[in-house]
Motif scaffolding. Structure first.
Motif, PDB file in Angstrom:
ATOM      1  N   THR A   1       0.188  -9.800  46.336  1.00 49.77           N
ATOM      2  CA  THR A   1      -0.627 -10.880  46.892  1.00 49.77           C
ATOM      3  C   THR A   1      -1.651 -10.359  47.919  1.00 49.77           C
ATOM      4  OG1 THR A   1       1.278 -12.280  46.561  1.00 49.77           O
ATOM      5  CG2 THR A   1      -0.492 -13.203  47.875  1.00 49.77           C
TER       6      THR A   1
ATOM      7  N   GLU B   1      14.512   0.020  47.820  1.00 50.58           N
ATOM      8  CA  GLU B   1      15.629  -0.915  47.953  1.00 50.58           C
ATOM      9  C   GLU B   1      16.879  -0.244  47.405  1.00 50.58           C
ATOM     10  OE1 GLU B   1      15.176  -5.194  47.547  1.00 50.58           O
ATOM     11  OE2 GLU B   1      13.560  -4.742  46.156  1.00 50.58           O
TER      12      GLU B   1
ATOM     13  N   ARG C   1      17.521  -4.447  39.999  1.00 54.14           N
ATOM     14  CA  ARG C   1      16.770  -4.132  41.222  1.00 54.14           C
ATOM     15  C   ARG C   1      16.377  -2.658  41.193  1.00 54.14           C
ATOM     16  NH1 ARG C   1      19.618  -4.335  46.727  1.00 54.14           N
ATOM     17  NH2 ARG C   1      19.610  -6.604  46.761  1.00 54.14           N
TER      18      ARG C   1
ATOM     19  N   ARG D   1      11.814 -16.938  52.089  1.00 50.15           N
ATOM     20  CA  ARG D   1      11.187 -15.897  51.288  1.00 50.15           C
ATOM     21  C   ARG D   1      11.066 -14.640  52.147  1.00 50.15           C
ATOM     22  NH1 ARG D   1      10.472 -15.423  46.804  1.00 50.15           N
ATOM     23  NH2 ARG D   1       8.290 -14.859  46.756  1.00 50.15           N
TER      24      ARG D   1
ATOM     25  N   LEU E   1       8.706 -12.655  52.671  1.00 52.41           N
ATOM     26  CA  LEU E   1       7.356 -12.260  53.083  1.00 52.41           C
ATOM     27  C   LEU E   1       6.864 -13.286  54.099  1.00 52.41           C
ATOM     28  CD1 LEU E   1       7.442 -12.202  49.568  1.00 52.41           C
ATOM     29  CD2 LEU E   1       5.828 -10.415  50.212  1.00 52.41           C
TER      30      LEU E   1
ATOM     31  N   GLY F   1      11.735 -15.239  39.776  1.00 50.19           N
ATOM     32  CA  GLY F   1      10.369 -15.306  40.274  1.00 50.19           C
ATOM     33  C   GLY F   1      10.303 -16.218  41.482  1.00 50.19           C
TER      34      GLY F   1
ATOM     35  N   TYR G   1      -0.115 -19.569  50.711  1.00 51.19           N
ATOM     36  CA  TYR G   1      -0.368 -18.633  51.811  1.00 51.19           C
ATOM     37  C   TYR G   1      -1.776 -18.909  52.344  1.00 51.19           C
ATOM     38  CZ  TYR G   1      -2.025 -16.230  47.588  1.00 51.19           C
ATOM     39  OH  TYR G   1      -2.631 -15.932  46.386  1.00 51.19           O
TER      40      TYR G   1
ATOM     41  N   GLY H   1       0.386 -18.958  44.958  1.00 47.29           N
ATOM     42  CA  GLY H   1       0.668 -18.072  43.824  1.00 47.29           C
ATOM     43  C   GLY H   1       2.144 -17.746  43.696  1.00 47.29           C
TER      44      GLY H   1
ATOM     45  N   ALA I   1       5.039 -14.552  41.783  1.00 51.93           N
ATOM     46  CA  ALA I   1       5.238 -13.352  40.973  1.00 51.93           C
ATOM     47  C   ALA I   1       6.634 -13.423  40.374  1.00 51.93           C
ATOM     48  CB  ALA I   1       5.095 -12.092  41.812  1.00 51.93           C
TER      49      ALA I   1
ATOM     50  N   GLY J   1       9.580 -10.954  38.167  1.00 53.70           N
ATOM     51  CA  GLY J   1       9.923  -9.577  37.804  1.00 53.70           C
ATOM     52  C   GLY J   1      10.141  -9.457  36.299  1.00 53.70           C
TER      53      GLY J   1
END
Ligand code: HAM
Length: 420
Positions: A86, A117, A123, A260, A262, A284, A289, A305, A307, A309
């Motif tokens: 993003t 991670e 993951r 979240r 972020l 997802g 933002y 928006g 995302a 995986g």
């Protein structure tokens, strides 16, 4: 294999032959759905200035504090392998003057990302995301459309047992007011909190909702909820998003504990999980933002928006285990003597330029084993070059005929045409 053979780094994986077909199908579906809704493809570089993520994703997030692959390049600049898409999309949006285009500017990507991670099933340290970002409008219909597109994509790709959780974080004012209320609450109960939660009361109190620590969870069960503290415009915006989702018959759960990882989110946030996945159940997620472009030095630009995986999509839809059939071979060119190799080579080029999928013997096998190899490849026709006359064998009927080398391509084309 000798013990010092080099293996792929932990948390990375190879996409092996046969596995790429499921990924290509996923990409084709995503393209059709997103481009059908006006999203255009964008790709940004694999690395960016470290500052982009420190500022964009948030200095106190796990991603920035612990998970970034950061390096210093030959000129002493700090660069980081992108942990998410993003902030780079917003950087590109500004850098290329896309904020002057009619809103919303809709962009999608399918790229690899990097996070240090703990690696486990689902993951990875290099993983792939499909993402979609719509910049320039705060219309609740942008939020609803964006969420519906991800739901549609997952449904069409066969991701089962999907749960949509939805919340609103409000704008900066609602949040700072709420933050203070939450900090007061956490301070009052600090003796029961996990040490890492206690350490973050100042920097990131919301992350307390994320804790798996039992006593912390008990404290958080009674913590004040942001959803109950939204300003009137934020509450209205959230109600409008829900109304649109209801109209589209999308099922969701309001989850006031949704956090979240972020820091750039404002207003709508959402996450999709699938029971078809194990511990890593997040397929997802995303949200609004509205301040990020500004934080990166641009004009005030609301945006929304998500995302998802792609490894998790493939696992949840069962496509990760599917082996794709080998590609079809129309013509395999074998030859009886080594000096005929050049003629075989020329014939293969000719066949390919005529649109045939053609291969030739490339491993010095004797004729009998060349034919065995053609059989394994399931070649439809095999040409056996010999001096002076060659043979063309139809592997389906077993019929074979003598043909001049320069008539082979025509004969195969004719045979394939007659078949249809
Ligand atoms: P995220 O929730 O960090 O959001 O990641 C989105 C999705 O990427 C996750 O739901 C998961 O499927 C996948 N994912 C994340 N980390 C890994 C990993 N280590 N291995 C495999 N898959 C992973 C974002 O990245 C935001 N940029 C989403 C967004 C776009 N928000 C607004 N626009």
């Amino acid at each position: 294999m000798s013990p010092d053979t080099i293996k792929a780094p932990r948390g990375t994986y190879d996409v092996l032959p046969g596995q790429s077909v499921a990924r290509a199908a996923l990409e084709a579906r995503a393209r059709a759905i997103l481009e059908g809704a006006g999203y255009e493809r964008i790709e940004t570089p694999a690395f960016e200035h470290t500052d982009l993520f420190a500022r964009g994703v948030g200095a106190s997030t796990d991603i920035v504090q612990k998970e970034m692959y950061t390096l210093t390049d030959g000129s002493g600049r700090s660069l980081t392998l992108r942990p998410e898409g993003t902030a780079p999309v917003c950087r590109a949006y500004l850098e290329h003057g896309m904020h002057k285009r009619p809103a919303p500017v809709k962009l999608w990507y399918l790229s690899s990302f990097f996070r240090y991670e703990r690696a486990q099933a689902g993951r990875y340290r290099q993983f792939w995301q499909i993402g979609a970002e719509a910049l320039g409008s705060d219309d609740p219909a942008v939020d609803a459309e964006s969420i519906v597109l991800l739901c549609t994509l997952l449904a069409e790709l066969g991701v089962g047992d999907v749960r949509l959780r939805l919340a609103s974080l409000g704008d900066a004012d609602s949040r700072s007011e709420y933050r203070e209320r939450l900090q007061d609450y956490l301070q009052t109960h600090s003796d029961r909190l996990a040490p890492e939660v206690r350490d973050r009361i100042g920097a990131n109190p919301l992350r307390a909702f994320d804790s798996q620590h039992e006593a912390t969870r008990a404290v958080m069960a009674d913590a004040p909820r942001l959803l109950d503290c939204l300003s009137a415009p934020d509450a209205e915006h959230f109600a409008a998003v829900r109304e649109l989702l209801d109209a589209a018959e999308v099922r969701y759960e309001i989850d006031s504990t949704l956090v979240r990882g972020l820091d750039y989110y404002t207003r709508t946030v959402f996450e999709l999980t699938s029971d078809a996945l194990g511990a890593q159940s997040g397929v997802g997620g995303g949200g609004r933002y509205d301040r990020l472009v500004e934080v990166l030095g641009g004009p005030q630009t609301p945006a929304m928006g998500w995302a998802a995986g792609i490894e998790r999509i493939l696992i949840a839809s069962g496509a990760a285990d599917q082996q794709a059939p080998a590609a079809a071979v129309d013509l395999f060119v074998a030859f009886t003597e080594p000096h005929l190799r050049a003629r075989a080579f020329a014939l293969v080029q000719l066949a390919r330029s005529a649109g045939l999928a053609a291969q030739m013997e490339l491993a010095g096998r004797a004729l009998k084993r060349q034919l065995g190899h053609a059989d394994r490849l399931k070649a439809r026709y095999v040409a056996i070059l010999d001096d002076p006359q060659s043979v063309l064998k139809d592997m389906q009927s077993g019929r074979q005929e003598d043909v001049a080398s320069d008539a082979i391509v025509h004969a195969v084309l004719r045979g394939l045409r007659d078949m249809v």
